[in-house]
Design an enzyme around this catalytic site. Structure first.
Site, PDB file in Angstrom:
ATOM      1  N   ASP A   1       0.851  -1.194   0.000  1.00  0.00           N
ATOM      2  CA  ASP A   1       0.000   0.000   0.000  1.00  0.00           C
ATOM      3  C   ASP A   1       0.887   1.244   0.000  1.00  0.00           C
ATOM      4  O   ASP A   1       2.104   1.180   0.191  1.00  0.00           O
ATOM      5  CB  ASP A   1      -0.959  -0.040   1.213  1.00  0.00           C
ATOM      6  CG  ASP A   1      -2.192   0.797   0.988  1.00  0.00           C
ATOM      7  OD1 ASP A   1      -3.226   0.529   1.620  1.00  0.00           O
ATOM      8  OD2 ASP A   1      -2.138   1.729   0.150  1.00  0.00           O
TER       9      ASP A   1
ATOM     10  N   GLU B   1     -10.481   6.898   4.378  1.00  0.00           N
ATOM     11  CA  GLU B   1      -9.499   6.318   5.282  1.00  0.00           C
ATOM     12  C   GLU B   1      -9.622   6.899   6.691  1.00  0.00           C
ATOM     13  O   GLU B   1     -10.728   7.132   7.173  1.00  0.00           O
ATOM     14  CB  GLU B   1      -8.092   6.486   4.676  1.00  0.00           C
ATOM     15  CG  GLU B   1      -7.996   5.839   3.284  1.00  0.00           C
ATOM     16  CD  GLU B   1      -6.599   5.714   2.743  1.00  0.00           C
ATOM     17  OE1 GLU B   1      -6.396   5.840   1.535  1.00  0.00           O
ATOM     18  OE2 GLU B   1      -5.669   5.461   3.547  1.00  0.00           O
TER      19      GLU B   1
END
Ligand code: GLC
Length: 674
Positions: free
Chosen positions: A354, A545
């Site tokens: 990521d 997020e």
């Protein structure tokens, strides 16, 4: 670590990041590669595509085995690998962000991939602009010695929503409410078609996270709290990739089940930095981890053949080893990445780290890089520090601390996907479907998904369906805001209330159907006719997020926000929305409240008692008229809660099967209308 922006529009974390981002953008513009006429290769360029889009293979087909499309992929991989230098191999393991790299960098470094972070779009944010940008980078790749095509990745997590004019589907939590895997496969297929037709061949989706604590800012990216439900929706992988052998079709993309694993299992308060639960620690036994976090990856890999997987930022703390004694980031988790994912599950695709996740590992830079690659990372998402990654990995291999066998395995996995995608034969964008982006047919499917995702929680006196002739009074912060109804990962990383793009708001949908008087007053400041039916659309403003974590940090970098920090998320109705509900439901003949949010919001018993009809609308995306379809009975309510709806936020985490399970509305609940 947390406030890392995803787009050139964002004010970056640090001056060095800003310099890199801005310089990258300027360089790209100067190089004419950011949506400015960087069309497919001019004639006679090395690796020139022929008129039928054939790549290098079209020219020298048969001379070099790896360029022979008639050979099986594993033989092509073996041949190509044998020809590659260490530098070329490590280049393939490196992914840079488009704002920081140019086609010349792709050529010079042999970069294996470029990504668009959330909101990182070409200057011309149109289908053609995207295709030209991606082809510009591809031109750089085909100018390398071995002409290995570049992979371009995006987060098309609810449609190709970075692209202006794309069909924006409901976020996964709404798709989970449909309980319709066939529909989810269709939605994913359309997403793949609109993505591939505009250049990107790789989609960092679907999120197969099983959300267990809705205070998590990524709850809406989950299909729900049940691993069984999420496992059923893993069919999204087939929607994106198609069946074996279809990955080279112009309407398919490489899928990326994410974030492996346990991203939705973290304990509130265990995050580092300013997030409160995102990227935190899953404190769990191996048995529960397998049941709750790993379950969806079995069908994604074994049944649907996912070609890539992205590990989670989060960590795992095995309770049977003694809480706190064995806490490891997923990016460094050899037991799970190599032992379980590649071993037991037999995953033969590529593992992409990521966004700068490697930076979160213990030790100095070289140690971080070595640890991640040896644990099983095959390609590093290094948006800005891709050169530093190449340097460090090269040093680690030359020092014998990363074995060549690991490099060869990683590169073989990457090349395999590139061959399967048909990139050696057709490296440039196949634009035959480009006019389907945002088409009427695609929007019709999205509208159906919106209608099926609506969950009817209360229907006192059969207030629903509404009469088309009834006078209406429409209020609430989310009645007429397409940015809010789309949520995060839309045009920018965090999404935005100011966003405007093709589609219909919920109010527009209501007006299209209603034949009566419609009074509109967002704050319910206008007089409320006694005989009217009130429709109050409330809910959240966009986030992504950890910025959506309850108690998490505020976001203030989207240009439309004018530097004003967004509200800190608390899973409660805003004061204005509460007031609007109270006013309308006290004065109108009857009232319906629609909650447009990425997760359940707290509704007090006093407020709930005033509400006749209550609908969970989730984040419907561009086709708000799908909400009107069920409000007026054009479609029946069929949705079911994909997550438990708690009485209060303090009950979190609250999931079906919990001992003291006392929700306001249980998992799976949903009323029907005739
Ligand atoms: C983000 C997200 C991940 C996304 C990636 C690229 O940090 O965690 O879901 O695919 O960056 O945008």
């Amino acid at each position: 670590m947390h406030a890392t922006p995803r787009s050139t529009d964002a004010a970056p974390r640090s001056p060095s990041r800003r310099t890199a981002l801005v310089l990258g953008a300027v360089t790209a513009l100067v190089a004419g590669t950011v949506g400015v006429g960087a069309a497919s290769a001019p004639a006679n360029t090395p690796g020139t595509v022929s008129s039928n889009g054939a790549g290098a293979a079209g020219k020298s087909h048969g001379k070099l085995p790896y360029l022979n499309p008639r050979l099986p992929t594993h033989k092509r991989v073996k041949d190509l690998l044998s020809r590659m230098t260490l530098a070329e191999k490590i280049g393939q393991m490196t992914q840079a962000e488009r704002a920081n790299a140019t086609p010349a960098d792709v050529t010079a470094l042999g970069l294996g991939s470029i990504l668009s972070g959330g909101g990182s779009v070409p200057a011309d944010n149109s289908p053609e602009g995207w295709a030209d940008m991606v082809d510009g980078f591809q031109q750089g790749a085909l100018a390398t010695r071995l002409k290995i095509p570049v992979l371009y990745g995006v987060d098309a997590v609810h449609g190709h929503a970075n692209l202006y004019g794309a069909t924006v589907f409901p976020h996964n939590i709404g798709l989970g409410a449909t309980r319709d895997p066939r529909l989810v496969e269709k939605v994913s297929h359309i997403t793949a078609e609109e993505t591939r037709a505009t250049g990107p061949q790789w989609n960092f989706a679907p999120c197969l996270c099983v959300v267990r604590d809705d205070r998590w800012g990524r709850s809406y990216e989950s299909f729900g709290e049940s691993p069984r439900l999420v496992s059923e929706m893993a069919v999204a992988v087939r929607g994106l990739q198609g069946r074996p052998g279809q990955l080279d079709n112009p309407d398919r993309v490489l899928a990326t089940p994410k974030h492996f694993a346990g991203d939705g299992l973290t304990t509130f308060g265990t995050s580092e930095g300013d997030y409160t639960i995102d990227q935190g620690i899953s404190i769990v036994s191996r048995e529960d981890f397998a049941r709750l976090a790993l379950a969806p990856y079995w069908p994604a890999i074994r049944k649907y053949g996912a070609g890539s997987v992205m590990p989670s930022f989060s960590s795992v703390d095995w309770t049977e080893d003694g809480v706190g004694t064995n806490v490891l980031k997923m990016t460094a988790h050899t037991e799970l990445l190599t032992g379980v994912l590649k071993g037991r599950m037999g995953f033969d695709g590529l593992v992409i780290s990521d966004w700068e996740a490697i930076h979160q590992l213990p030790g100095d830079w070289n140690t971080q890089v070595r640890t991640a690659i040896n644990a099983g990372i095959d390609m590093a998402m290094e948006p800005a520090q891709f050169r530093e990654f190449i340097t460090a990995l090269t040093e680690e291999v030359q020092a014998g601390r990363v074995p060549m066998s690991r490099i060869n395995d990683a590169v073989s996995r990457i090349l395999t996907q590139k061959f399967e995608l048909g990139l050696f034969e057709k490296p440039y964008t196949d634009r035959r479907n480009i006019d389907e982006v945002g088409s009427r047919q695609h929007r019709k499917v999205a509208r159906e998904a919106v209608a099926k995702s609506q969950v009817l929680l209360k229907n006192r006196g059969w207030v629903l369906p509404l009469s088309k002739r009834a006078p209406l009074y429409v209020a609430g912060s989310n009645a007429d805001n397409i940015g809010n109804q789309a949520g995060g990962w839309t045009l920018t990383w965090q999404g935005g209330s100011y966003h405007d793009f093709p589609g219909t708001t919920i109010l527009e949908g209501i007006k299209d159907v209603s034949r009566g008087d419609v009074t509109v007053s967002e704050t319910a400041s206008a007089p409320v006719p006694r005989d009217a039916t009130g429709v109050v659309v409330v809910g959240e403003t966009p986030y992504a997020e950890g910025f959506g974590d309850v108690g998490g940090p505020q976001w203030a970098y989207d240009p439309g926000d004018n530097g004003i920090p967004r509200p800190v998320k608390d899973m409660k109705l805003s004061a204005a929305d509460q007031q609007a509900v109270d006013t309308v439901c006290s004065q109108a003949a009857e009232c319906v409240v629609v909650v447009v949010s990425g997760r359940p919001l707290e509704i007090s018993p006093a407020l709930l008692s005033k509400i006749d009809g209550l609908v969970a609308g989730w984040l419907p995306g561009s086709e708000g008229d799908g909400v009107a379809d069920v409000l007026f009975g054009k479609k029946r309510f069929t949705g079911k809660l994909p997550v438990t709806w708690p009485r209060t936020v303090a009950q979190q985490p609250l999931n079906i099967g919990d001992a003291d399970y006392d929700p306001l509305f249980p998992y799976g609940f949903g009323l029907r209308t005739r």
